[in-house]
Design a protein around this motif. Structure first.
Motif, mmCIF file in Angstrom:
data_model
loop_
_atom_site.group_PDB
_atom_site.id
_atom_site.type_symbol
_atom_site.label_atom_id
_atom_site.label_comp_id
_atom_site.label_asym_id
_atom_site.label_seq_id
_atom_site.Cartn_x
_atom_site.Cartn_y
_atom_site.Cartn_z
ATOM 1 N N GLU A 58 -37.481 45.232 -13.750
ATOM 2 C CA GLU A 58 -36.470 44.365 -14.376
ATOM 3 C C GLU A 58 -36.491 42.941 -13.828
ATOM 4 O O GLU A 58 -35.858 42.047 -14.404
ATOM 5 N N ARG A 59 -37.223 42.729 -12.762
ATOM 6 C CA ARG A 59 -37.316 41.380 -12.189
ATOM 7 C C ARG A 59 -38.468 40.574 -12.793
ATOM 8 O O ARG A 59 -38.561 39.365 -12.566
ATOM 9 N N VAL A 60 -39.350 41.224 -13.559
ATOM 10 C CA VAL A 60 -40.632 40.616 -13.907
ATOM 11 C C VAL A 60 -40.741 40.356 -15.413
ATOM 12 O O VAL A 60 -40.318 41.180 -16.230
ATOM 13 N N ILE A 61 -41.331 39.207 -15.750
ATOM 14 C CA ILE A 61 -41.614 38.832 -17.141
ATOM 15 C C ILE A 61 -43.089 38.466 -17.226
ATOM 16 O O ILE A 61 -43.620 37.768 -16.355
ATOM 17 N N ALA A 62 -43.769 38.927 -18.298
ATOM 18 C CA ALA A 62 -45.165 38.560 -18.548
ATOM 19 C C ALA A 62 -45.228 37.620 -19.748
ATOM 20 O O ALA A 62 -44.570 37.853 -20.765
ATOM 21 N N ALA A 63 -46.009 36.548 -19.634
ATOM 22 C CA ALA A 63 -46.127 35.580 -20.725
ATOM 23 C C ALA A 63 -47.530 35.004 -20.755
ATOM 24 O O ALA A 63 -48.168 34.833 -19.708
ATOM 25 N N GLY A 64 -48.027 34.716 -21.953
ATOM 26 C CA GLY A 64 -49.326 34.069 -22.109
ATOM 27 C C GLY A 64 -49.157 32.681 -22.692
ATOM 28 O O GLY A 64 -48.464 32.509 -23.705
ATOM 29 N N ARG A 65 -49.769 31.660 -22.069
ATOM 30 C CA ARG A 65 -49.627 30.276 -22.533
ATOM 31 C C ARG A 65 -50.912 29.732 -23.140
ATOM 32 O O ARG A 65 -50.949 28.581 -23.558
ATOM 33 N N SER A 66 -51.980 30.554 -23.161
ATOM 34 C CA SER A 66 -53.276 30.126 -23.695
ATOM 35 C C SER A 66 -53.703 28.824 -23.024
ATOM 36 O O SER A 66 -53.571 28.670 -21.816
#
Length: 278
Positions: free
Chosen positions: A234-242
């Protein structure tokens, strides 16, 4: 009319005296009558003067009464204005008191906010020092740690984590993530965002484009942190910015190498700050 009556009596008296008294007596009577006439005239003049003075006094009294009434009216108006001014003054004092109370409350909130900001800054400085020590073995072209806008950026170059075009974390990358996870597990109030970045060279192979690759790499790191090293999901977010947030121009090989990175962005919890700002 009174004067005419007196004068008539005087003439009758004169006639009677002429016929009844000797010459000497008559003369004495004339003198007394003349004196009486003078006294009468003086008395009448005094009476007329007294009447004029009385009329003047009455006129003065009327003027004084008018002035007194005007002064009473003015005093009444002044009393009304004074009462209104006192009411306004009381209202102003109350308003000032309320403003002072609001300012005092705002100052207390600002002081509390500043204390929280100072605490968060101290936490982030301590966190940076701890991560620096934990990852001291890695070269600057493999890993950088920077603080910006109250956040801590741990930037890992792709050569430390992945093979070219791959989203599988290599052994050295897993070791680096393990060392970082120890620090993160000791700092449970820190939020974690993992952002994948690429250069602008089109990808070939297993992924549709650079955006899918950057997202897959971020997700792979999140899975290692949460699945292997027990960081709370619940502490972690994954994101892709290319390639839409480059650190350097993509025109050179060196610039593209800097852009191929994964950034682990660490942010303190700001719940208390948000509550103060409501």
């Amino acid at each position: 009319m009174r004067r005419t009556f007196l004068f008539g009596c005087f003439l009758i008296g004169m006639v009677l005296l002429e016929s009844c008294v000797p010459q000497k007596k008559y003369h004495e009577v004339n003198i007394r009558n003349a004196e009486m006439m003078r006294s009468l005239r003086n008395t009448e003049e005094m009476l007329d003067s007294t009447r004029r003075e009385l009329a003047s006094l009455q006129e003065s009294n009327e003027n004084l009464q008018e002035q007194l009434e005007a002064e009473r009216q003015e005093n009444s108006e002044l009393a009304g204005r004074l009462e209104s001014a006192m009411s306004t003054s009381s209202s102003v004092r109350q308003e000032l008191t309320e403003k002072e109370q609001r300012l005092s409350e705002q100052q207390q909130r600002l002081d509390l906010l500043q204390n929280l900001l100072d605490e968060q800054r101290a936490v982030m400085e301590n966190l940076k020092t701890t991560i620096d020590k934990a990852l001291v073995q890695y070269r600057s072209d493999e890993l950088q740690i920077n603080e910006q806008d109250g956040k801590l950026y741990v930037s890992l170059q792709d050569k430390l984590l992945f093979s070219s075009g791959s989203a599988t974390v290599n052994r050295e990358g897993r070791e680096a993530l393990g060392k970082l996870a120890v620090v993160l597990n000791n700092s449970p109030d820190i939020q974690i965002m993992v952002e994948g970045h690429t250069d602008n060279v089109p990808i070939r192979g297993s992924f549709e484009d650079n955006w899918e690759l950057s997202t897959a790499r971020a997700t792979a790191i999140v899975r290692i942190l949460t699945g292997t090293y027990d960081v709370a999901p619940e502490r972690v977010i994954a994101a892709g910015r290319s390639f839409y947030e480059p650190k350097a121009p993509n025109e050179s090989q060196e610039g593209r190498a800097k852009n191929r990175r994964t950034e682990i962005i660490l942010t303190p919890r700001l719940n208390e700050l948000f509550q103060l700002l409501r």
